[in-house]
Scaffold this active site. Structure first.
Site, PDB file in Angstrom:
ATOM      1  N   LYS A   1       0.828  -1.216   0.000  1.00 53.54           N
ATOM      2  CA  LYS A   1       0.000   0.000   0.000  1.00 53.54           C
ATOM      3  C   LYS A   1       0.862   1.265   0.000  1.00 53.54           C
ATOM      4  O   LYS A   1       0.740   2.131   0.870  1.00 53.54           O
ATOM      5  CB  LYS A   1      -0.994   0.005   1.168  1.00 53.54           C
ATOM      6  CG  LYS A   1      -1.991  -1.143   1.086  1.00 53.54           C
ATOM      7  CD  LYS A   1      -3.136  -0.987   2.061  1.00 53.54           C
ATOM      8  CE  LYS A   1      -4.139  -2.118   1.967  1.00 53.54           C
ATOM      9  NZ  LYS A   1      -3.679  -3.397   2.563  1.00 53.54           N
TER      10      LYS A   1
HETATM   11  O1  6AU Z   1      -9.630 -11.641   5.464  1.00 50.36           O
HETATM   12  P1  6AU Z   1      -8.908 -10.803   6.490  1.00 50.36           P
HETATM   13  O2  6AU Z   1      -9.784  -9.744   7.093  1.00 50.36           O
HETATM   14  O3  6AU Z   1      -8.212 -11.622   7.520  1.00 50.36           O
HETATM   15  O4  6AU Z   1      -7.709 -10.083   5.711  1.00 50.36           O
HETATM   16  C1  6AU Z   1      -7.950  -9.144   4.698  1.00 50.36           C
HETATM   17  C2  6AU Z   1      -6.666  -8.782   3.997  1.00 50.36           C
HETATM   18  C3  6AU Z   1      -5.666  -8.032   4.859  1.00 50.36           C
HETATM   19  C4  6AU Z   1      -5.833  -6.580   4.469  1.00 50.36           C
HETATM   20  O5  6AU Z   1      -4.622  -5.857   4.509  1.00 50.36           O
HETATM   21  C5  6AU Z   1      -6.344  -6.668   3.031  1.00 50.36           C
HETATM   22  O6  6AU Z   1      -6.993  -7.922   2.904  1.00 50.36           O
HETATM   23  N1  6AU Z   1      -7.271  -5.599   2.610  1.00 50.36           N
HETATM   24  C6  6AU Z   1      -7.008  -4.835   1.459  1.00 50.36           C
HETATM   25  C7  6AU Z   1      -6.001  -5.247   0.511  1.00 50.36           C
HETATM   26  C8  6AU Z   1      -5.368  -4.310  -0.367  1.00 50.36           C
HETATM   27  O7  6AU Z   1      -5.741  -6.377   0.313  1.00 50.36           O
HETATM   28  C9  6AU Z   1      -7.835  -3.757   1.128  1.00 50.36           C
HETATM   29  C10 6AU Z   1      -9.018  -3.534   1.869  1.00 50.36           C
HETATM   30  O8  6AU Z   1      -9.819  -2.652   1.545  1.00 50.36           O
HETATM   31  N2  6AU Z   1      -9.284  -4.340   2.921  1.00 50.36           N
HETATM   32  C11 6AU Z   1      -8.458  -5.371   3.301  1.00 50.36           C
HETATM   33  O9  6AU Z   1      -8.790  -6.100   4.243  1.00 50.36           O
HETATM   34  O10 6AU Z   1      -4.361  -8.487   4.489  1.00 50.36           O
END
Ligand code: 6AU
Length: 259
Positions: free
Chosen positions: A93
């Site tokens: 990011k």
């Molecule tokens: O399924 P989770 O919630 O355990 O993990 C979600 C993953 C994390 C966040 O850094 C990423 O997705 N993420 C991102 C991106 C760019 O991947 C963007 C966003 O809006 N929300 C998000 O959760 O690694």
């Protein structure tokens, strides 16, 4: 309309090399799953990569959360990626001025540009970020996923920011593999990939503003091509089985969408 085309058909519209490869991997492995390997120990990350490898197209890391980082770790990860045919994706990011981004991308102990075919970037500081990534040393084939929306509740991103981000992405189609968002923002661009995080079956969110939707919902209602699943897989008792389940639900939803 990209939502009605198969990944095989979309591959030829891709102007970015990594996007083209992603389309081919998705079409041959029958998977649109990106696992978020948000673990802090190198052995846990490598074990996860081995377990979920057959079921994923992308393996997404946050390299700066690793406690016992060592360059050898990346060598192992690259070997696993090659064996199972998935792409390494560092979710950095980037959000600074171009010069700083260039240092963060190519220098430090992580040397991201030397191993991650894909990175994420914010559009906040504008084109300098993309120029910096484009001009840095590193892998010849590289791609960027630009963040246009987030899965977080009460995000400060508004419609203008989102639209301006898509516009910026369209000016860098050689470099941009796709867009990170929560809705079908660019249906007229079959060569770009929609990456949607915030996907989990057993939860609607966490205590830190993360919001979840189901695999079917993000693919059929929100235009996701690739879904990012972190804790839905990493916290499961059997990550390989969980990855297979998410893969199948996502793939069935995609098949339903393109008919
Ligand atoms: O399924 P989770 O919630 O355990 O993990 C979600 C993953 C994390 C966040 O850094 C990423 O997705 N993420 C991102 C991106 C760019 O991947 C963007 C966003 O809006 N929300 C998000 O959760 O690694």
């Amino acid at each position: 309309n990209r939502l009605k085309l198969s990944f095989m058909e979309r591959a030829r519209f891709a102007k970015n090399k990594v996007a083209e490869r992603i389309f081919q991997i998705m079409a041959t492995k029958n998977t649109t799953l990106c696992v978020a390997a948000d673990l802090t120990k190198t052995t846990d990350i490598l074990n996860l990569a081995e377990e979920v490898g057959p079921h994923i197209c992308l393996f997404k890391t946050h390299i700066d959360i690793v406690e016992d980082f060592h360059p050898n770790f990346l060598k192992h990860l690259q070997d696993i990626a090659q064996t199972h045919n998935f792409i390494l994706f560092e979710d950095k990011k980037f959000a600074d001025i171009g010069k700083t981004v260039q240092l963060q991308y190519s220098e430090s102990i992580y040397k991201i540009s030397s191993w991650a075919s894909l990175v994420t970037a914010h559009s906040l500081t504008g084109k300098g970020v993309l120029d910096a990534i484009r001009e840095s040393e590193g892998l010849k084939e590289r791609g960027v996923f630009l963040l246009a929306e987030t899965s977080a509740a009460s995000s400060l991103i508004d419609g203008n920011y989102t639209q301006a981000t898509v516009k910026l992405a369209l000016q860098y189609t050689d470099l941009i593999s796709g867009i990170v968002c929560q809705s079908p923002l660019f249906v007229d661009q079959p060569g770009l990939i929609q990456l949607t995080p915030g996907v989990q079956l057993d939860s609607i969110g966490d205590t830190l503003s993360q919001q979840y939707n189901t695999p079917e919902h993000v693919v059929l209602e929100r235009g996701a091509d690739i879904a990012v699943v972190g804790r839905g897989i990493t916290k499961s008792a059997d990550p390989a089985l969980a990855a297979q389940k998410y893969k199948e639900l996502l793939w069935n939803a995609y098949k339903k969408r393109i008919v």
